[in-house]
Design a protein around this motif. Structure first.
Motif, PDB file in Angstrom:
ATOM      1  N   TYR A 157      -2.632  -9.536  -7.789  1.00 52.57           N
ATOM      2  CA  TYR A 157      -3.543  -8.513  -8.276  1.00 52.57           C
ATOM      3  C   TYR A 157      -2.899  -7.150  -8.122  1.00 52.57           C
ATOM      4  O   TYR A 157      -2.117  -6.920  -7.204  1.00 52.57           O
ATOM      5  N   TYR A 164      -7.218 -13.350   3.090  1.00 56.96           N
ATOM      6  CA  TYR A 164      -7.900 -12.895   1.885  1.00 56.96           C
ATOM      7  C   TYR A 164      -9.158 -12.095   2.242  1.00 56.96           C
ATOM      8  O   TYR A 164      -9.988 -12.549   3.020  1.00 56.96           O
ATOM      9  N   ALA A 165      -9.247 -10.910   1.685  1.00 53.63           N
ATOM     10  CA  ALA A 165     -10.396 -10.015   1.853  1.00 53.63           C
ATOM     11  C   ALA A 165     -10.625  -9.571   3.289  1.00 53.63           C
ATOM     12  O   ALA A 165     -11.663  -8.983   3.593  1.00 53.63           O
ATOM     13  N   THR A 166      -9.685  -9.829   4.163  1.00 49.28           N
ATOM     14  CA  THR A 166      -9.757  -9.266   5.510  1.00 49.28           C
ATOM     15  C   THR A 166      -8.755  -8.125   5.586  1.00 49.28           C
ATOM     16  O   THR A 166      -7.736  -8.141   4.907  1.00 49.28           O
ATOM     17  N   PRO A 167      -9.037  -7.113   6.389  1.00 50.83           N
ATOM     18  CA  PRO A 167      -8.198  -5.918   6.351  1.00 50.83           C
ATOM     19  C   PRO A 167      -6.785  -6.165   6.864  1.00 50.83           C
ATOM     20  O   PRO A 167      -6.578  -6.933   7.806  1.00 50.83           O
ATOM     21  N   PRO A 168      -5.805  -5.535   6.235  1.00 52.06           N
ATOM     22  CA  PRO A 168      -4.432  -5.646   6.723  1.00 52.06           C
ATOM     23  C   PRO A 168      -4.342  -5.253   8.192  1.00 52.06           C
ATOM     24  O   PRO A 168      -4.783  -4.168   8.575  1.00 52.06           O
ATOM     25  N   ASN A 215      -1.322  -7.194  -4.309  1.00 47.02           N
ATOM     26  CA  ASN A 215      -1.282  -8.246  -3.302  1.00 47.02           C
ATOM     27  C   ASN A 215      -0.974  -9.590  -3.932  1.00 47.02           C
ATOM     28  O   ASN A 215      -1.072  -9.761  -5.153  1.00 47.02           O
ATOM     29  N   TRP A 220      -3.999   1.191  -2.221  1.00 45.86           N
ATOM     30  CA  TRP A 220      -3.564  -0.189  -2.370  1.00 45.86           C
ATOM     31  C   TRP A 220      -2.882  -0.347  -3.732  1.00 45.86           C
ATOM     32  O   TRP A 220      -3.366   0.159  -4.735  1.00 45.86           O
ATOM     33  N   VAL A 229       0.873  -1.174   0.000  1.00 41.70           N
ATOM     34  CA  VAL A 229       0.000   0.000   0.000  1.00 41.70           C
ATOM     35  C   VAL A 229       0.913   1.228   0.000  1.00 41.70           C
ATOM     36  O   VAL A 229       1.914   1.246   0.711  1.00 41.70           O
TER      37      VAL A 229
END
Lengths: 110, 118
Positions: free
Chosen positions: B59, B101-105, B50, B47, B37
């Motif tokens: 991506y 995956y798809a959870t916030p850093p 990843n 972003w 990021v």
């Protein structure tokens, strides 16, 4: 120009309650949970709220999150000088397979 | 403590290349997606890219696709960002982050500054 819209600034006096909003659309906030980050001056962002209203361990309960439709809000009760920071909303984008961030809101404690 | 340490930033001329590195420690690296990021001076977060745990999925944000490559070396607990054809608008602090995956850093490095200027 971010897809997620935040007011550039917010302010309050110590002890007040402040709310920061984040507006999106049905394709982002409307279809995924939202997270909030706090970035103190000169430091990396810190996860403050996840899944709309969950606090990671160690985050005071003065911080709370809520969601309604395509907008979310971060509320900070009894603000303190140490809360002066930039606050960002963030949502997962399924088509991007990555993260969308709001433009950020700078909180000033007067 | 969980730690991410970035390195490799610096001053580069437009059109040049740079490789950023991020060394991870004190957590099971192969359990996590890793991301980069960035934050331009005085601006918000963006972003960049990843990569999945095994490197099989990657991506990118549109503005860097084709110029930037994310990779990882699980044996070295490290993730990299190879940046080519750099532009002045790539000037930013680049943060390394981890997430499911798809959870916030939930963990960020201290960042490394990339300046693209002649």
């Amino acid at each position: 120009q971010s897809v997620l819209t935040q007011p550039p600034s917010a302010s309050g006096t110590p002890g007040q309650r402040v709310t920061i909003s984040c507006f999106g659309s049905s394709s982002n906030i409307g279809s995924n949970t939202v997270n909030w980050y706090q970035q103190l001056p000169g430091t990396a962002p810190k996860l403050l709220i996840y899944r709309n209203n969950q606090r990671p361990s160690g985050v005071p309960d003065r911080f709370s999150g809520s969601k309604s439709g395509t907008s979310v809000s971060l509320a900070i009760s009894e603000i303190q000088s140490e809360d002066e920071a930039d606050y960002y909303c963030a949502v997962w984008d399924d088509s991007l397979n990555g993260w969308l961030f709001g433009g950020g809101t700078k909180l000033t404690v007067l | 403590d969980v730690q991410l340490v970035e390195s490799g930033g610096g001053l580069v001329q437009p059109g040049g290349s740079l490789r950023l590195s991020c060394a991870a420690s004190e957590f099971t690296f192969t359990n996590y997606w890793m991301s980069w990021v960035r934050q331009a001076p005085g601006k918000g977060l963006e972003w960049v890219a990843n990569i999945k745990q095994d490197g099989s999925e990657k991506y990118y944000v549109d503005s860097v696709r084709g110029r930037v490559t994310i990779s990882r070396d699980n044996a070295k607990n490290s993730v990299y960002l190879q940046m080519n054809s750099l532009r002045p608008e790539d000037t930013a602090v680049y943060y390394c982050t981890r997430s499911a995956y798809a959870t916030p850093p939930d963990c960020w490095g201290q960042g490394t500054l990339v300046t693209v200027s002649s």
